[in-house]
Write an enzyme that holds these catalytic residues in place. Sequence first.
Site, short mmCIF file in Angstrom:
data_model
loop_
_atom_site.label_atom_id
_atom_site.label_comp_id
_atom_site.label_asym_id
_atom_site.label_seq_id
_atom_site.Cartn_x
_atom_site.Cartn_y
_atom_site.Cartn_z
CB CYS A 66 -0.79 0.23 1.11
SG CYS A 66 -0.17 -0.28 2.87
CG HIS A 119 -0.80 4.39 4.83
ND1 HIS A 119 -1.47 4.11 6.13
CD2 HIS A 119 -0.41 2.71 4.47
CE1 HIS A 119 -1.55 2.95 6.37
NE2 HIS A 119 -0.88 1.95 5.33
#
Length: 376
Positions: A165, A279
């Site tokens: 990710c 994130h």
Amino acid sequence: AAARRSRKPRGGARAAGAERRRCAVTRRDGAEAAGKKVGCVGIVGASGAVGQEMLKCLETRSFPTEKVRLFAKRSAGQVVKSSVFGEITIEPFSVEAAQECEICLMAVSGGFSQEFSPQIKGGPKSTAVIDNSSAFRYEDDIPLVVPEINGGELSKAPLIANPNCTTAIGAMALWPLHQKYKLKKVIMSTYQAASGAGAEGMAELEAGLKAHATEGAVPAPEVFAHQLPFNVIPQIDAFQENGYTKEEMKVVWETQKIFGSKEISCSCTAVRIPTLRAHSEAITIETEEKIDPKEALEVLKGATGVKVVDDPAGLKYPMPLNATGEYDVEVGRVRQSIVFGDKGLDLFVSGDQLLRGAALNAVIIAEQAVAARLAA
């Protein structure tokens, strides 16, 4: 459930996100417009956070399939109500059942995928497997794909790896800059949400915050190495012999593989922070060509899957709160590097790691695979 709670509507920002999703649908291949569909898409690990997001992406992007089948061990027998595909009963997994689908999306552990993905691919329907785990990312003969970067022909492979990710989010901003200015060095520090550790990580953060508010103390951690509420943890995954963690080395290995260049020097420090979802990354780059921040912003504005949020005077810049639930990766704080001068840039990115960093990336790969299959 925790993943669903993190996507509550936020007025104009949510409406804008919905509009971007609609635009994303229209940018796809014309196979669906011609009325062509595959028979079935399967999701293995459908009850987890990534598996749930995969189903949502199939729904919101009007994926050209007649039906969706969901596979999960613990949730087998439960019924999921889909706004597009109707009521779907979750099934126990078997290779034979997965091979009844033309596309199989894997939202499972690396060990599970290592064992079963090679068994699923091929078969009577030439099933293509798109794996979200780390099982095959570093195999030379398995494509590691971010579809806007190196998709196309690679998306036709029988087994495809989805990147980590953190890598996927950073790559969306770095690739258009690499194309024009050629990256030499990438130095990254990450700010990774609790959901990177799954639904259990989110639950531990929420429970710890609640306990602190009601009892004045945070319980001992079970998911994370240390208390996450009111703290940051500069370790994600196991430490390697070189002092970096495996999460940090994934950024190095995967960026080089996706970009097709081991000449790009990368360094990363990965940090877990007490946010629920999305994130963020602070990135410094050195380039071979001179790079002007204003020109770089125009390059980024023209990149698919990237949203420039760069208005310091208006206090607008990428933030995980705004990136949550959004398809595009936000990029901002773009400025000339005072370390690398006119061949360097500093920037900040935020992206939803369950979407661009996992489910959405896999579904766009699947769209490309299906488009090629239906066009054949």
